[in-house]
Design a protein around this motif. Structure first.
Motif, PDB file in Angstrom:
ATOM      1  N   ALA A   1       0.680  -1.307   0.141  1.00  0.00           N
ATOM      2  CA  ALA A   1       0.054  -0.017   0.166  1.00  0.00           C
ATOM      3  C   ALA A   1       0.932   1.348   0.134  1.00  0.00           C
ATOM      4  N   PRO A   2       0.660   2.031  -0.821  1.00  0.00           N
ATOM      5  CA  PRO A   2      -0.472   2.123  -1.841  1.00  0.00           C
ATOM      6  C   PRO A   2      -0.380   1.290  -2.911  1.00  0.00           C
ATOM      7  N   TYR A   3      -1.184   0.533  -3.650  1.00  0.00           N
ATOM      8  CA  TYR A   3      -1.185  -0.383  -4.787  1.00  0.00           C
ATOM      9  C   TYR A   3      -1.801   0.702  -5.959  1.00  0.00           C
ATOM     10  N   PRO A   4      -1.241   0.530  -6.959  1.00  0.00           N
ATOM     11  CA  PRO A   4       0.296   0.604  -7.261  1.00  0.00           C
ATOM     12  C   PRO A   4       1.031   1.700  -6.497  1.00  0.00           C
ATOM     13  N   PRO A   5       2.296   1.131  -6.250  1.00  0.00           N
ATOM     14  CA  PRO A   5       3.197   2.256  -5.368  1.00  0.00           C
ATOM     15  C   PRO A   5       3.520   3.650  -5.975  1.00  0.00           C
ATOM     16  N   ASP A   6       3.456   3.674  -7.388  1.00  0.00           N
ATOM     17  CA  ASP A   6       3.702   4.906  -8.167  1.00  0.00           C
ATOM     18  C   ASP A   6       2.486   5.732  -8.254  1.00  0.00           C
ATOM     19  N   GLY A   7       1.401   5.339  -7.693  1.00  0.00           N
ATOM     20  CA  GLY A   7       0.331   6.430  -7.994  1.00  0.00           C
ATOM     21  C   GLY A   7      -0.602   5.751  -9.178  1.00  0.00           C
ATOM     22  N   GLY A   8      -1.525   6.697  -9.455  1.00  0.00           N
ATOM     23  CA  GLY A   8      -2.241   6.391 -10.977  1.00  0.00           C
ATOM     24  C   GLY A   8      -3.672   5.675 -10.350  1.00  0.00           C
ATOM     25  N   GLY A   9      -3.872   5.469  -9.234  1.00  0.00           N
ATOM     26  CA  GLY A   9      -5.170   5.069  -8.633  1.00  0.00           C
ATOM     27  C   GLY A   9      -5.389   3.579  -8.928  1.00  0.00           C
ATOM     28  N   PRO A  10      -6.413   3.190  -8.242  1.00  0.00           N
ATOM     29  CA  PRO A  10      -6.532   1.609  -8.028  1.00  0.00           C
ATOM     30  C   PRO A  10      -6.473   1.003  -9.683  1.00  0.00           C
ATOM     31  N   ARG A  11      -5.952  -0.300  -9.612  1.00  0.00           N
ATOM     32  CA  ARG A  11      -5.872  -1.049 -10.933  1.00  0.00           C
ATOM     33  C   ARG A  11      -5.731  -2.592 -10.619  1.00  0.00           C
ATOM     34  N   GLU A  12      -6.113  -3.356 -11.478  1.00  0.00           N
ATOM     35  CA  GLU A  12      -6.078  -4.803 -11.453  1.00  0.00           C
ATOM     36  C   GLU A  12      -4.676  -5.097 -10.935  1.00  0.00           C
ATOM     37  N   ALA A  13      -4.515  -5.951 -10.177  1.00  0.00           N
ATOM     38  CA  ALA A  13      -3.140  -6.532  -9.681  1.00  0.00           C
ATOM     39  C   ALA A  13      -3.064  -8.033 -10.153  1.00  0.00           C
ATOM     40  N   SER A  14      -1.715  -8.300 -10.314  1.00  0.00           N
ATOM     41  CA  SER A  14      -1.399  -9.741 -10.678  1.00  0.00           C
ATOM     42  C   SER A  14      -0.040 -10.174  -9.610  1.00  0.00           C
ATOM     43  N   PHE A  15      -0.288 -11.085  -9.022  1.00  0.00           N
ATOM     44  CA  PHE A  15       0.920 -11.521  -8.192  1.00  0.00           C
ATOM     45  C   PHE A  15       1.264 -12.868  -8.652  1.00  0.00           C
ATOM     46  N   TRP A  16       2.586 -13.333  -8.250  1.00  0.00           N
ATOM     47  CA  TRP A  16       3.009 -14.551  -8.421  1.00  0.00           C
ATOM     48  C   TRP A  16       3.867 -14.937  -7.190  1.00  0.00           C
ATOM     49  N   MET A  17       4.333 -16.183  -7.085  1.00  0.00           N
ATOM     50  CA  MET A  17       4.999 -16.815  -5.767  1.00  0.00           C
ATOM     51  C   MET A  17       6.444 -17.020  -6.469  1.00  0.00           C
ATOM     52  N   LYS A  18       6.993 -16.550  -7.478  1.00  0.00           N
ATOM     53  CA  LYS A  18       8.378 -16.877  -7.879  1.00  0.00           C
ATOM     54  C   LYS A  18       9.257 -16.569  -6.449  1.00  0.00           C
ATOM     55  N   ASN A  19      10.242 -17.343  -6.288  1.00  0.00           N
ATOM     56  CA  ASN A  19      11.420 -17.336  -5.228  1.00  0.00           C
ATOM     57  C   ASN A  19      10.639 -17.281  -3.929  1.00  0.00           C
ATOM     58  N   THR A  20       9.439 -17.503  -3.800  1.00  0.00           N
ATOM     59  CA  THR A  20       8.682 -17.424  -2.470  1.00  0.00           C
ATOM     60  C   THR A  20       8.452 -18.755  -1.759  1.00  0.00           C
ATOM     61  N   PRO A  21       9.100 -19.121  -0.816  1.00  0.00           N
ATOM     62  CA  PRO A  21       9.238 -20.909  -0.343  1.00  0.00           C
ATOM     63  C   PRO A  21       7.888 -21.178   0.461  1.00  0.00           C
ATOM     64  N   SER A  22       7.251 -19.754   1.030  1.00  0.00           N
ATOM     65  CA  SER A  22       6.206 -20.073   1.956  1.00  0.00           C
ATOM     66  C   SER A  22       4.815 -20.048   1.432  1.00  0.00           C
ATOM     67  N   PRO A  23       3.756 -20.853   1.526  1.00  0.00           N
ATOM     68  CA  PRO A  23       2.549 -20.552   1.073  1.00  0.00           C
ATOM     69  C   PRO A  23       1.980 -19.312   1.507  1.00  0.00           C
ATOM     70  N   LEU A  24       1.102 -18.543   0.883  1.00  0.00           N
ATOM     71  CA  LEU A  24       0.523 -17.320   1.269  1.00  0.00           C
ATOM     72  C   LEU A  24      -0.806 -17.400   0.963  1.00  0.00           C
ATOM     73  N   ASP A  25      -1.677 -16.372   1.595  1.00  0.00           N
ATOM     74  CA  ASP A  25      -3.129 -16.035   1.462  1.00  0.00           C
ATOM     75  C   ASP A  25      -2.718 -14.573   0.861  1.00  0.00           C
ATOM     76  N   ILE A  26      -3.336 -14.202  -0.342  1.00  0.00           N
ATOM     77  CA  ILE A  26      -3.023 -12.963  -0.989  1.00  0.00           C
ATOM     78  C   ILE A  26      -4.467 -12.656  -1.011  1.00  0.00           C
ATOM     79  N   ILE A  27      -4.536 -11.310  -0.219  1.00  0.00           N
ATOM     80  CA  ILE A  27      -5.899 -10.732  -0.084  1.00  0.00           C
ATOM     81  C   ILE A  27      -5.688  -9.307  -0.713  1.00  0.00           C
ATOM     82  N   PHE A  28      -6.723  -9.238  -1.844  1.00  0.00           N
ATOM     83  CA  PHE A  28      -6.931  -7.948  -2.579  1.00  0.00           C
ATOM     84  C   PHE A  28      -7.879  -7.173  -2.075  1.00  0.00           C
ATOM     85  N   ILE A  29      -7.512  -5.918  -1.830  1.00  0.00           N
ATOM     86  CA  ILE A  29      -8.317  -5.118  -1.173  1.00  0.00           C
ATOM     87  C   ILE A  29      -8.827  -3.744  -2.104  1.00  0.00           C
ATOM     88  N   ARG A  30     -10.084  -3.500  -2.018  1.00  0.00           N
ATOM     89  CA  ARG A  30     -10.790  -2.479  -2.864  1.00  0.00           C
ATOM     90  C   ARG A  30     -10.218  -1.057  -2.270  1.00  0.00           C
TER      91      ARG A  30
END
Length: 161
Positions: A80-109
């Motif tokens: 937060a903020p997402y996106p970090p460079d401003g421009g208002g809310p937008r669709e996000a897309s994450f991945w788990m590359k190089n992330t060894p722990s399972p995560l819950d990814i919570i997207f917030i309006r």
């Protein structure tokens, strides 16, 4: 000559060991500097409070929780903020590359409600995990934590901004 070559090789290997840092050590240093904030999720099952790191720059958001295996039970990362460079809310897309722990990814309006929860994402996966709609923040928690606490889409998320 053979002795000189061996001495040179020993020096180079020693220098590499002294200056080379593995990803886990770098992540640990960054974590030590990361600001923490309290995130509260109000759900039907109650109020849940997390102390999470804040990823508020493009570099921090790009790295996320990569290489991390020591995420506290009620810890995680807030993008937060997402996106970090401003421009208002937008669709996000994450991945788990190089992330060894399972995560819950919570997207917030933008209104603070949960748009989507991607539960128990697969470690090291390069598959995209989309928000499905424009969001203004993303919260990553330990995998399974959302279900364990009864956190659901539509729940309200708040933090100090």
């Amino acid at each position: 000559m053979k002795l000189l070559a061996m001495a040179s090789l020993a020096f180079l290997l020693g220098a590499a060991a002294c200056t080379g840092r593995d990803a886990a050590a770098t992540a640990s240093d960054e974590r030590a500097k990361a600001p923490l904030t309290e995130v509260t999720i109000a759900s039907a099952s109650g109020r849940h409070v997390f102390r999470v790191e804040v990823a508020d720059t493009p570099e921090k958001q790009q790295r996320g929780l990569m290489y991390r295996t020591d995420i506290p039970k009620d810890g995680g990362m807030l993008f937060a903020p997402y996106p970090p460079d401003g421009g208002g809310p937008r669709e996000a897309s994450f991945w788990m590359k190089n992330t060894p722990s399972p995560l819950d990814i919570i997207f917030i309006r933008p209104d603070g409600t949960i748009a989507r929860i991607a539960e128990n994402t697969v470690p090291f996966s390069e598959a995209q995990v989309p928000s499905g709609e424009p969001v203004s923040a993303v919260l990553e928690l330990n995998g399974g934590r959302s279900a364990e606490l009864g956190i659901a889409e539509g729940d309200k998320v708040s933090w100090n901004k």
